[in-house]
Design an enzyme around this catalytic site. Structure first.
Site, short mmCIF file in Angstrom:
data_model
loop_
_atom_site.label_atom_id
_atom_site.label_comp_id
_atom_site.label_asym_id
_atom_site.label_seq_id
_atom_site.Cartn_x
_atom_site.Cartn_y
_atom_site.Cartn_z
CE LYS A 18 -2.62 3.12 2.66
NZ LYS A 18 -3.70 3.57 3.49
CG HIS A 41 3.99 -6.72 -1.19
ND1 HIS A 41 5.20 -6.19 -1.53
CD2 HIS A 41 4.25 -7.61 -0.19
CE1 HIS A 41 6.15 -6.74 -0.79
NE2 HIS A 41 5.60 -7.60 0.03
CB THR A 42 -3.04 -6.05 -0.15
OG1 THR A 42 -2.73 -7.38 0.27
CG2 THR A 42 -4.46 -5.98 -0.63
CD GLN A 221 9.58 -12.32 2.21
OE1 GLN A 221 10.70 -12.05 1.81
NE2 GLN A 221 8.59 -12.56 1.40
CB VAL A 297 0.56 -15.59 -0.40
CG1 VAL A 297 1.03 -16.78 -1.21
CG2 VAL A 297 1.22 -14.33 -0.93
N GLY A 299 -3.94 -17.42 2.45
CA GLY A 299 -5.24 -17.38 3.12
C GLY A 299 -5.19 -17.87 4.56
P1 GDP Z 1 2.40 -6.32 2.80
O1 GDP Z 1 2.76 -7.74 2.54
O2 GDP Z 1 3.33 -5.66 3.77
O3 GDP Z 1 2.24 -5.50 1.54
O4 GDP Z 1 0.97 -6.34 3.51
P2 GDP Z 1 -0.29 -7.28 3.09
O5 GDP Z 1 -0.88 -6.75 1.86
O6 GDP Z 1 0.08 -8.71 3.14
O7 GDP Z 1 -1.23 -7.06 4.34
C1 GDP Z 1 -1.69 -5.81 4.73
C2 GDP Z 1 -3.23 -5.85 4.73
O8 GDP Z 1 -3.74 -4.74 5.43
C3 GDP Z 1 -3.83 -5.74 3.34
O9 GDP Z 1 -5.02 -6.47 3.30
C4 GDP Z 1 -4.11 -4.25 3.19
O10 GDP Z 1 -5.15 -3.96 2.27
C5 GDP Z 1 -4.51 -3.89 4.58
N1 GDP Z 1 -4.17 -2.52 5.03
C6 GDP Z 1 -3.07 -1.79 4.73
N2 GDP Z 1 -3.08 -0.64 5.42
C7 GDP Z 1 -4.19 -0.65 6.18
C8 GDP Z 1 -4.73 0.24 7.16
O11 GDP Z 1 -4.16 1.27 7.48
N3 GDP Z 1 -5.90 -0.13 7.76
C9 GDP Z 1 -6.55 -1.29 7.44
N4 GDP Z 1 -7.68 -1.56 8.09
N5 GDP Z 1 -6.07 -2.15 6.53
C10 GDP Z 1 -4.89 -1.85 5.93
P1 IMO Z 2 5.13 -10.16 2.72
O1 IMO Z 2 6.13 -9.61 1.75
C1 IMO Z 2 4.38 -12.78 6.15
C2 IMO Z 2 6.82 -16.41 6.41
C3 IMO Z 2 6.11 -17.73 6.23
C4 IMO Z 2 6.99 -18.63 7.10
C5 IMO Z 2 8.38 -18.08 6.85
C6 IMO Z 2 9.17 -18.83 5.79
O2 IMO Z 2 3.76 -10.30 2.15
O3 IMO Z 2 5.18 -9.43 4.01
P2 IMO Z 2 9.06 -18.95 3.14
O4 IMO Z 2 7.97 -19.35 2.23
O5 IMO Z 2 9.56 -17.56 2.92
O6 IMO Z 2 10.19 -19.92 3.18
O7 IMO Z 2 8.41 -18.99 4.62
O8 IMO Z 2 8.21 -16.74 6.43
N1 IMO Z 2 6.63 -15.44 5.30
C7 IMO Z 2 5.84 -14.36 5.38
N2 IMO Z 2 5.04 -13.94 6.38
N3 IMO Z 2 4.53 -12.04 5.03
C8 IMO Z 2 5.35 -12.44 4.04
O9 IMO Z 2 5.62 -11.69 2.95
C9 IMO Z 2 6.03 -13.67 4.17
N4 IMO Z 2 6.88 -14.37 3.38
C10 IMO Z 2 7.24 -15.45 4.10
O10 IMO Z 2 4.79 -17.67 6.70
O11 IMO Z 2 6.68 -18.41 8.46
MG MG Z 3 1.89 -9.64 2.63
#
Ligand code: GDP
Ligand code: IMO
Ligand code: MG
Length: 421
Positions: A18, A41-42, A221, A297, A299
């Protein structure tokens, strides 16, 4: 010109995608430097939601250059899925995405090995994303990997040799599998990948810097999942810390400019491994429900807990954070009080630093502060922050020794408050 880095300070999923999207208009280039399709990454804008796995989160903001750096591991089949879905939704990639020849390829057998190693670990499973990340980095370090640049030369021979080596290991682990379908998809992915520009991205990036172009590096990560400094062995297989941007892109440490350290107002973790502030009660369930804490990724249910300032301080130190970014503050809107872990109690002794191991009995020492009991999600400016929320920000800044530049109050691009420039 310097290169800025944005990275997660906790166990991943802090909201990196984001914020990279929000910051992209101020940059010419966005580059991923480590990890692979274990990332999710959402991004949300104009009522649409996208989840990126290997493609940098700068892809939606005009004609910016997006780079997949040498430190990334790439699965051609998953890349094709992700890229074709984006193109179908009206986001052309080919002119805007370039890929390092030195990025390593995740083979179908790497994915099988990931599953086989996890099965063999029985009760001590890491809980990986199953994307073949560990085995691919293992091959890279043991000098057996296949790189994107290899697609252009003697590829079949290299592929067959690696596959045969992997199959011997799979056999020794007594792991049953059928490669036919995933191998077919993988080779379709290889053909698809060939349409993209393969480059020596270290040259591209350093030349861009010479031309005074601005570059934002997008971490995947989080710091607590770093292969060296995370909660080993419950970590991923790359350096997620700021130094990873140097090795994962080929930029010298003195070229690093601002380091944006991103964290949630609470804490989550997916997969196994220690998590000192994890909640097993109604508060944990409430955070999960309001924050929709389920893996982007896989769920999987994310484990939820209070913010851990001991671990965060460690991350700020390792990453050289210059500015903090706080996400998902809105998820705590309805809590009467909010807890922040300021120390750990280990064997009756209080410590305020991260110990060698987080396993074993660690009791978090909490400071409890009043909640703000206000809907933050509609707030557009810092001036409208409730006073309890302002105090929470002041408290965190003092504890962490850095300023919070951005506060996110919802998943949408627009729900972002930039406090200063
Ligand atoms: P990333 O891997 O660090 O990019 O994060 P993810 O996408 O895996 O997880 C973050 C989640 O939180 C996603 O579903 C976003 O849409 C949501 N999100 C991001 N910022 C906010 C926020 O400020 N408030 C809420 N409620 N949701 C957020
Ligand atoms: P983003 O970029 C949260 C975690 C896995 C597991 C460990 C090792 O979306 O933040 P791997 O498949 O990398 O060998 O798994 O790391 N893990 C994450 N947890 N967000 C991620 O990526 C992750 N990528 C890997 O759940 O515990
Ligand atoms: Mg993520």
């Amino acid at each position: 010109m310097k290169i800025d880095v944005l990275l997660g300070l906790q166990w991943g999923d802090e909201g990196k995608g984001k914020v990279v999207d929000v910051l992209t208009p101020s940059y010419d280039v966005v580059a991923r430097f480590q990890g692979g399709p274990n990332a999710g990454h959402t991004l949300e804008f104009n009522g649409e939601k996208y989840v990126l796995r290997s493609i940098p989160s700068g892809i939606f903001q005009g004609d910016k250059i997006n780079i997949i750096g040498n430190g990334v591991v790439l699965d051609p089949a998953l890349f094709r899925e992700e890229a074709t879905a984006l193109e179908a939704s009206g986001h052309p990639l080919k002119e805007r995405l370039i890929i390092s020849k030195k990025a390593h390829l995740i083979l179908p057998t790497h994915r099988l090995l990931d599953a086989a190693y996890e099965t063999a670990k029985k009760d001590s499973k890491v809980g990986t994303t199953g994307r073949g990340i560990g085995p691919t980095y293992t091959d890279k370090i043991s000098r057996n990997g296949i790189r994107v640049g290899d697609i252009l030369e003697n590829f079949e021979t290299k592929y067959t040799a690696a596959k045969e080596r992997h199959e011997k290991i799979l056999k020794s682990l007594n792991y049953k599998y059928d490669l036919t379908e995933i191998e077919k998809k993988w080779f379709e992915g290889i053909e698809y990948l060939k349409q993209f520009k393969f480059v020596d991205s270290e040259h591209v990036i350093n030349n861009l810097l010479k031309e005074d172009k601005t570059i934002l590096c997008e971490g995947a990560q989080g710091t607590m999942l770093d292969i060296d400094f995370g909660s080993y062995p419950f970590v991923t297989s790359s350096n997620t810390i700021c130094a990873g941007a140097c090795t994962g892109l080929g930029v010298a440490p003195n070229k690093i400019g601002d380091v944006y350290g991103i964290f949630k107002a609470y804490c989550t973790r997916v997969g196994a491994g220690p998590f000192p502030t994890e909640l097993f009660d109604a508060d944990g369930d409430k955070i999960r429900e309001i924050g929709h804490e389920f893996g982007a990724v896989t769920g999987r249910k994310r484990r939820c807990g209070w913010i851990d300032l001991v671990a965060l301080k460690y991350a700020v130190m390792l990453d050289g954070v210059t500015n903090l970014i706080m996400m998902k503050s809105d998820v705590l809107d309805s809590f009467e009080t909010i807890k922040a872990c300021v120390a750990y109690k280990i064997d009756g002794k209080e410590v305020d630093y991260l110990p060698y191991s987080l396993e074993g009995k660690i009791e978090p020492v909490y400071k409890e502060v009043p909640g703000w009991k206000t809907d933050l999600s509609k707030i557009k400016s810092e001036a409208d922050f409730p006073k309890e929320f302002k105090s929470y920000i002041d408290f965190l800044e003092k504890e962490l020794g850095a300023r919070i530049k951005i506060v996110s109050v919802g998943p949408d691009r627009e729900q972002t408050i930039i406090r200063y420039n």
